[in-house]
Design a protein around this motif. Structure first.
Motif, PDB file in Angstrom:
ATOM      1  N   TYR A 162      13.826   6.016   4.089  1.00 21.54           N
ATOM      2  CA  TYR A 162      12.844   7.082   3.814  1.00 21.54           C
ATOM      3  C   TYR A 162      11.615   6.570   3.081  1.00 21.54           C
ATOM      4  O   TYR A 162      10.513   7.085   3.298  1.00 21.54           O
ATOM      5  N   VAL A 209       4.942   4.574   6.467  1.00 22.72           N
ATOM      6  CA  VAL A 209       4.453   4.652   7.847  1.00 22.72           C
ATOM      7  C   VAL A 209       3.723   5.975   8.080  1.00 22.72           C
ATOM      8  O   VAL A 209       2.642   6.016   8.672  1.00 22.72           O
ATOM      9  N   SER A 261      10.310   3.559   3.584  1.00 22.00           N
ATOM     10  CA  SER A 261       9.533   2.951   4.664  1.00 22.00           C
ATOM     11  C   SER A 261       8.887   4.023   5.528  1.00 22.00           C
ATOM     12  O   SER A 261       7.714   3.924   5.905  1.00 22.00           O
ATOM     13  N   ALA A 262       9.670   5.059   5.837  1.00 16.27           N
ATOM     14  CA  ALA A 262       9.134   6.130   6.688  1.00 16.27           C
ATOM     15  C   ALA A 262       7.949   6.809   6.024  1.00 16.27           C
ATOM     16  O   ALA A 262       6.965   7.149   6.695  1.00 16.27           O
TER      17      ALA A 262
END
Lengths: 301, 290
Positions: free
Chosen positions: B13, B19, B15-16
């Motif tokens: 999460y 992004v 990393s998400a």
């Protein structure tokens, strides 16, 4: 058998039908790609400057030899490669990371994948406008964030000097190109069967080993496609240059695409413009073939 | 084991979130900026959310389009809505014609057995390897000679040829996925080839035709080079050209420039999000933007 022959006689041959069916599309493509291409070859072999009408004449390969002995060709070529290599590396690395993330199962994955289409759908010109605003030397968000965090003590004009202009040009260009590369790599990742990973785990392979010895080799065909296509696109970059830097400052971002534009549509030298465009096309094609052979070598099909 | 799963989810999460921020953040900032007063845009530190929500720059573009010079708004703002309509016309026409002619061209490539089939397919795809910049020079020269410059119909024609190879490639691979038995059944019932195409292949290919059409629309909407070179007046400017006129002019206020950018990406982004399934499947079957 008898029946079949009769129907064939009644109908025209498959070749004739193919010709008729594809005629409209083929004619459109021929009229706007094939014919202009032949004219471009013709122009590139002529002295053809709209500013000096009446002096058009055949000069053989003189336009080409002029370019090849001129730093006005070699310097933009070098700039083009600096840009293209930077863009391809950034696009491939970032999209590989994002595709690895999206290959994991977690709630919200579908939403994230769909939102990748936002940058993808933004036209390159609007993207240039967006980054012009983000990088504005007085009011840009990039400056503001860097200033608030304390990375810089005063606002910078990153588009006004080297090498920052090239770095930000690459970032801005890559931003709208990363989504498609990500989706392609993701589709490549999803073709890797999960039992390979499972048996590797049983054999005691760690995360890094699995990535290096399973993921990367299995992803290689798709990775090759992405690298080749992104290379072809980056070598002919034009739109973002037009809006963001206009080749500047002091020719720092004068790529071949921009040289072709200024030579042809500002200096109105159609002969010189056509020949340098041919050179760029030739280089792109040669590289695409080279990459294809090199990257595809050893890939089992 | 349970803790490992939790750590995995936390890493995912974080990393998400990065992004997500990188993907939509820059665009959201553009939208937020378009709803602010010009003087608020010059604030340090920047004002993240518009307060109050200001619609002046949007009103300028509509007033400019209706009142013309009397509105007193910059030239680019006055011609923007017309260019927006031009973009719709060009992209819509290209999508419709490309799918129509592309489908007929794709059928023999997918289903008929004739000499030169692979040559034809290769030729169509190879036409995309020639850089547009080298074609632009003769196209502009010829268009001026035959009086087709500064005409919106020329833009339709030019864009069509750059889109068609993608559409043909996409559709022929879609047609191949339709079971041959269905076509054979139609033939046994006495359908001609043309009837087979019209009554079996095309209706069954509706998803493929849709994704081809949407991709054609989106790619044409963003086209800039030929729109720039082949248009000389507001009559044929597309929205990308007017956006570039905005972006390269130092005398126009930031908020007007930004608003033009936002309006011109509403159709492609809305399309992309509404039809995301069609687009992703279309992109993955071999079509690329650029």
């Amino acid at each position: 058998m008898q029946i079949r022959r009769e129907t064939q006689q009644k109908e025209m041959s498959q070749g004739m039908m193919a010709l008729l069916f594809s005629a409209p599309a083929v004619l459109i493509i021929a009229a706007t790609i094939l014919v202009p291409f032949l004219i471009a070859v013709f122009l590139s072999l002529h002295n053809w400057n709209l500013k000096r009408p009446g002096r058009e004449r055949f000069i053989g390969l003189e336009n080409y030899t002029d370019w090849l002995t001129d730093s006005d060709f070699w310097e933009p070529l070098q700039t083009t490669f600096t840009f293209a290599i930077g863009a391809v590396v950034l696009i491939v690395v970032v999209s590989l990371l994002i595709s690895l993330l999206l290959n994991e199962k977690f709630p919200g994955r579908g939403v994230l994948r769909a939102l990748l289409l936002v940058p993808w759908a933004i036209p390159s010109v609007v993207n240039a406008l967006l980054w012009k605003w983000l990088l504005n030397p007085q009011y840009g968000l990039v400056n503001a964030i860097a200033f608030e965090i304390g990375i810089i003590t005063e606002y910078q004009n990153v588009l006004g000097s080297m090498p920052s202009v090239m770095i930000w040009l690459v970032i801005a260009y890559s931003w709208i190109h990363i989504p498609l590369a990500t989706l392609l790599l993701l589709s490549g990742l999803q073709t890797i069967p999960s039992d390979i990973y499972e048996s590797a785990i049983v054999d005691g392979a760690g995360v890094r080993q699995r990535f290096l010895f399973i993921t990367l080799p299995m992803l290689r065909p798709m990775l090759s496609i992405v690298i080749i296509f992104e290379m072809i696109f980056a070598l002919k970059v034009f739109d973002i240059i037009f809006v963001l830097t206009a080749g500047g400052p002091a020719d720092a971002t004068n790529v071949l695409g921009w040289t072709i534009y200024t030579e042809t549509f500002r200096k109105l030298d159609f002969g010189a413009g056509s020949s340098i465009a041919m050179l760029l096309g030739g280089i792109t094609l040669a590289l695409a073939i080279l990459f294809y052979v090199f990257l595809d070598k050893g890939v089992e099909r | 084991m349970k803790q490992r799963a939790r750590i995995r989810l936390i890493v995912i999460y974080i990393s998400a979130a990065i992004v997500l921020l990188g993907t939509v953040g820059p665009f959201l900032w553009l939208v937020s900026s378009s709803f602010q007063y010009e003087r608020q845009l010059l604030n340090r530190p920047p004002q993240w959310l518009p307060n109050p929500i200001v619609l002046d720059s949007y009103r300028e573009i509509f007033e400019g389009a209706v009142l013309g010079e009397a509105s007193g708004v910059p030239y680019q703002s006055r011609i923007f809505l017309r260019s927006f309509a031009n973009s719709f016309f060009v992209a819509g026409s290209v999508a419709a014609i490309a799918v129509l002619t592309g489908a007929y061209a794709a059928y023999p490539l997918a289903r008929l057995d004739f000499r030169g089939r692979s040559t034809l397919l290769f030729g169509i795809l190879a036409s995309r390897l020639i850089p547009a910049l080298s074609l632009a020079i003769p196209i502009v020269l010829v268009a001026k000679q035959i009086g087709m410059s500064d005409k919106i119909i020329s833009l339709v024609f030019i864009n069509l040829s750059f889109i068609l190879p993608y559409v043909i490639w996409l559709l022929q691979s879609y047609f191949k996925s339709i079971p041959m038995e269905l076509e054979d059944a139609g033939r046994i019932d006495g359908c001609s080839r043309l009837q087979v195409v019209h009554k079996i292949i095309l209706p069954l290919s509706l998803p493929g035709l849709t994704s081809a059409g949407i991709l054609a629309f989106l790619l044409t909407w963003g086209e800039f080079l030929f729109a720039l070179l082949l248009s000389e007046s507001p009559a044929s400017y597309t929205s990308t050209v007017v956006v570039s006129l905005f972006a390269t002019d130092v005398d126009v206020s930031f908020v007007s420039i930004i608003t033009a950018g936002v309006i011109s990406v509403i159709p492609p982004i809305a399309f992309a999000l509404i039809f995301q399934r069609f687009i992703i499947s279309g992109l993955l079957s071999g079509s690329l933007k650029g």
